[in-house]
Motif scaffolding. Structure first.
Motif, PDB file in Angstrom:
ATOM      1  N   TYR A  35     -14.879 -48.971   3.692  1.00 55.86           N
ATOM      2  CA  TYR A  35     -14.045 -47.765   3.777  1.00 55.86           C
ATOM      3  C   TYR A  35     -12.661 -48.121   4.315  1.00 55.86           C
ATOM      4  O   TYR A  35     -11.645 -47.700   3.759  1.00 55.86           O
ATOM      5  N   TRP A  36     -12.604 -48.891   5.391  1.00 54.95           N
ATOM      6  CA  TRP A  36     -11.312 -49.199   6.006  1.00 54.95           C
ATOM      7  C   TRP A  36     -10.480 -50.131   5.149  1.00 54.95           C
ATOM      8  O   TRP A  36      -9.250 -50.000   5.108  1.00 54.95           O
ATOM      9  N   LYS A  37     -11.095 -51.041   4.433  1.00 51.53           N
ATOM     10  CA  LYS A  37     -10.333 -51.881   3.498  1.00 51.53           C
ATOM     11  C   LYS A  37      -9.717 -51.007   2.407  1.00 51.53           C
ATOM     12  O   LYS A  37      -8.550 -51.156   2.062  1.00 51.53           O
ATOM     13  N   ILE A  38     -10.505 -50.092   1.898  1.00 56.09           N
ATOM     14  CA  ILE A  38     -10.027 -49.173   0.866  1.00 56.09           C
ATOM     15  C   ILE A  38      -8.952 -48.253   1.434  1.00 56.09           C
ATOM     16  O   ILE A  38      -7.907 -48.046   0.823  1.00 56.09           O
ATOM     17  N   ARG A  39      -9.199 -47.723   2.603  1.00 58.37           N
ATOM     18  CA  ARG A  39      -8.270 -46.766   3.221  1.00 58.37           C
ATOM     19  C   ARG A  39      -6.895 -47.383   3.440  1.00 58.37           C
ATOM     20  O   ARG A  39      -5.873 -46.731   3.285  1.00 58.37           O
ATOM     21  N   HIS A  40      -6.848 -48.654   3.803  1.00 57.73           N
ATOM     22  CA  HIS A  40      -5.563 -49.315   4.008  1.00 57.73           C
ATOM     23  C   HIS A  40      -4.808 -49.513   2.703  1.00 57.73           C
ATOM     24  O   HIS A  40      -3.596 -49.707   2.715  1.00 57.73           O
ATOM     25  N   ILE A  41      -5.499 -49.417   1.600  1.00 58.78           N
ATOM     26  CA  ILE A  41      -4.839 -49.566   0.305  1.00 58.78           C
ATOM     27  C   ILE A  41      -4.481 -48.207  -0.283  1.00 58.78           C
ATOM     28  O   ILE A  41      -3.368 -47.997  -0.748  1.00 58.78           O
ATOM     29  N   VAL A  42      -5.408 -47.249  -0.253  1.00 54.47           N
ATOM     30  CA  VAL A  42      -5.140 -45.946  -0.881  1.00 54.47           C
ATOM     31  C   VAL A  42      -4.597 -44.917   0.103  1.00 54.47           C
ATOM     32  O   VAL A  42      -4.081 -43.881  -0.311  1.00 54.47           O
ATOM     33  N   LEU A  43      -4.742 -45.168   1.400  1.00 53.91           N
ATOM     34  CA  LEU A  43      -4.138 -44.433   2.510  1.00 53.91           C
ATOM     35  C   LEU A  43      -4.787 -43.106   2.898  1.00 53.91           C
ATOM     36  O   LEU A  43      -4.887 -42.807   4.065  1.00 53.91           O
ATOM     37  N   VAL A  44      -5.215 -42.301   1.971  1.00 56.04           N
ATOM     38  CA  VAL A  44      -5.697 -40.958   2.287  1.00 56.04           C
ATOM     39  C   VAL A  44      -7.228 -40.942   2.367  1.00 56.04           C
ATOM     40  O   VAL A  44      -7.908 -41.514   1.510  1.00 56.04           O
ATOM     41  N   HIS A  45      -7.761 -40.272   3.391  1.00 54.45           N
ATOM     42  CA  HIS A  45      -9.194 -40.252   3.660  1.00 54.45           C
ATOM     43  C   HIS A  45     -10.026 -39.837   2.445  1.00 54.45           C
ATOM     44  O   HIS A  45     -10.980 -40.524   2.074  1.00 54.45           O
ATOM     45  N   GLU A  46      -9.690 -38.713   1.840  1.00 56.01           N
ATOM     46  CA  GLU A  46     -10.486 -38.217   0.718  1.00 56.01           C
ATOM     47  C   GLU A  46     -10.474 -39.203  -0.441  1.00 56.01           C
ATOM     48  O   GLU A  46     -11.500 -39.404  -1.109  1.00 56.01           O
ATOM     49  N   ASP A  47      -9.313 -39.812  -0.691  1.00 60.78           N
ATOM     50  CA  ASP A  47      -9.214 -40.806  -1.758  1.00 60.78           C
ATOM     51  C   ASP A  47     -10.076 -42.022  -1.425  1.00 60.78           C
ATOM     52  O   ASP A  47     -10.772 -42.560  -2.296  1.00 60.78           O
ATOM     53  N   ALA A  48     -10.031 -42.459  -0.175  1.00 62.20           N
ATOM     54  CA  ALA A  48     -10.837 -43.610   0.252  1.00 62.20           C
ATOM     55  C   ALA A  48     -12.323 -43.311   0.090  1.00 62.20           C
ATOM     56  O   ALA A  48     -13.091 -44.175  -0.350  1.00 62.20           O
ATOM     57  N   ASP A  49     -12.728 -42.100   0.430  1.00 67.71           N
ATOM     58  CA  ASP A  49     -14.139 -41.711   0.244  1.00 67.71           C
ATOM     59  C   ASP A  49     -14.538 -41.767  -1.228  1.00 67.71           C
ATOM     60  O   ASP A  49     -15.613 -42.255  -1.568  1.00 67.71           O
ATOM     61  N   ASP A  50     -13.661 -41.242  -2.101  1.00 69.80           N
ATOM     62  CA  ASP A  50     -13.951 -41.261  -3.541  1.00 69.80           C
ATOM     63  C   ASP A  50     -14.056 -42.687  -4.063  1.00 69.80           C
ATOM     64  O   ASP A  50     -14.978 -43.015  -4.823  1.00 69.80           O
ATOM     65  N   VAL A  51     -13.123 -43.531  -3.658  1.00 71.24           N
ATOM     66  CA  VAL A  51     -13.135 -44.924  -4.116  1.00 71.24           C
ATOM     67  C   VAL A  51     -14.382 -45.628  -3.586  1.00 71.24           C
ATOM     68  O   VAL A  51     -15.035 -46.377  -4.318  1.00 71.24           O
ATOM     69  N   LEU A  52     -14.730 -45.383  -2.322  1.00 68.52           N
ATOM     70  CA  LEU A  52     -15.918 -46.009  -1.741  1.00 68.52           C
ATOM     71  C   LEU A  52     -17.172 -45.625  -2.521  1.00 68.52           C
ATOM     72  O   LEU A  52     -18.024 -46.473  -2.806  1.00 68.52           O
ATOM     73  N   GLN A  53     -17.266 -44.370  -2.886  1.00 69.28           N
ATOM     74  CA  GLN A  53     -18.410 -43.928  -3.682  1.00 69.28           C
ATOM     75  C   GLN A  53     -18.448 -44.683  -5.014  1.00 69.28           C
ATOM     76  O   GLN A  53     -19.506 -45.146  -5.441  1.00 69.28           O
ATOM     77  N   ASN A  54     -17.285 -44.836  -5.644  1.00 68.78           N
ATOM     78  CA  ASN A  54     -17.222 -45.583  -6.904  1.00 68.78           C
ATOM     79  C   ASN A  54     -17.627 -47.038  -6.715  1.00 68.78           C
ATOM     80  O   ASN A  54     -18.269 -47.628  -7.590  1.00 68.78           O
ATOM     81  N   VAL A  55     -17.253 -47.613  -5.574  1.00 69.18           N
ATOM     82  CA  VAL A  55     -17.617 -49.005  -5.283  1.00 69.18           C
ATOM     83  C   VAL A  55     -19.134 -49.151  -5.237  1.00 69.18           C
ATOM     84  O   VAL A  55     -19.701 -50.066  -5.848  1.00 69.18           O
ATOM     85  N   PHE A  56     -19.791 -48.250  -4.517  1.00 68.64           N
ATOM     86  CA  PHE A  56     -21.242 -48.362  -4.399  1.00 68.64           C
ATOM     87  C   PHE A  56     -21.952 -48.070  -5.727  1.00 68.64           C
ATOM     88  O   PHE A  56     -22.958 -48.708  -6.038  1.00 68.64           O
TER      89      PHE A  56
END
Length: 182
Positions: A35-56
């Motif tokens: 989550y934090w690796k993603i968050r540092h790239i996409v910046l916004v919490h909701e976006d990071a959550d969406d990307v994390l879900q896609n990762v899994f």
């Protein structure tokens, strides 16, 4: 080299009878750091959550393609970075008309209920958002995660020399951005 825990987890993932439970352990073990690796790239919490879900989802679907040639964490981080970059590319196409990329990032970041930074942090995030994708990723992994170039190299499949050059250019551009927006 995989740790004993990763080796054991990989063995469980390889067993169809244990796969679902083992994957739940993967989510628990790596979810926050991804989550934090993603968050540092996409910046916004909701976006990071969406990307994390896609990762899994992507990891689950391609678990049979993972043969243990690298660490499980490295494989997951590579998926996370690629998904983050794909997200950024898609968002560039969908950018609100009349608003620069930097302004959009700043507005979304300040409006994010999970963001607790000050003006300096907003400027830093704007500067990072203005970087080309590769520089953004390399800077984020070095600055926020304090990763070694060798780790980033194995994760991204890029030479350490190219990564050092990307990081140096990113720092130079960030400094220039901060100097011009003081």
């Amino acid at each position: 080299m995989a740790t004993a825990d990763e080796t054991q987890l990989f063995a469980r993932l390889s067993d169809p009878c244990q796969r679902r439970e083992a994957f739940a352990d993967v989510v628990r073990t790596y979810g926050e750091s991804l989550y934090w690796k993603i968050r540092h790239i996409v910046l916004v919490h909701e976006d990071a959550d969406d990307v994390l879900q896609n990762v899994f989802v992507k990891a689950w679907r391609s678990i049979d393609d993972f043969h243990g040639n690298s660490r499980l964490s490295t494989w997951l981080y590579r998926i996370a970075i690629n998904e983050s970059l794909d997200f950024i590319r898609r968002n560039k196409r969908d950018m609100v008309m009349g608003m620069s990329s930097d302004e959009s990032v700043a507005n979304r970041l300040v409006g994010d209920e999970y963001f607790d930074g000050d003006r300096a942090e907003v400027l830093l995030q704007e500067a990072i958002a203005s970087l080309p994708e590769v520089q953004k990723v390399v800077f984020s992994l070095r600055y926020y995660d304090d990763m070694k170039y060798s780790e980033i190299s194995s994760m991204l499949g890029t030479s350490e020399g190219a990564l050092k050059a990307s990081y140096h250019l990113a720092v130079k551009k960030i400094r220039a951005y901060l100097d011009n927006n003081d």
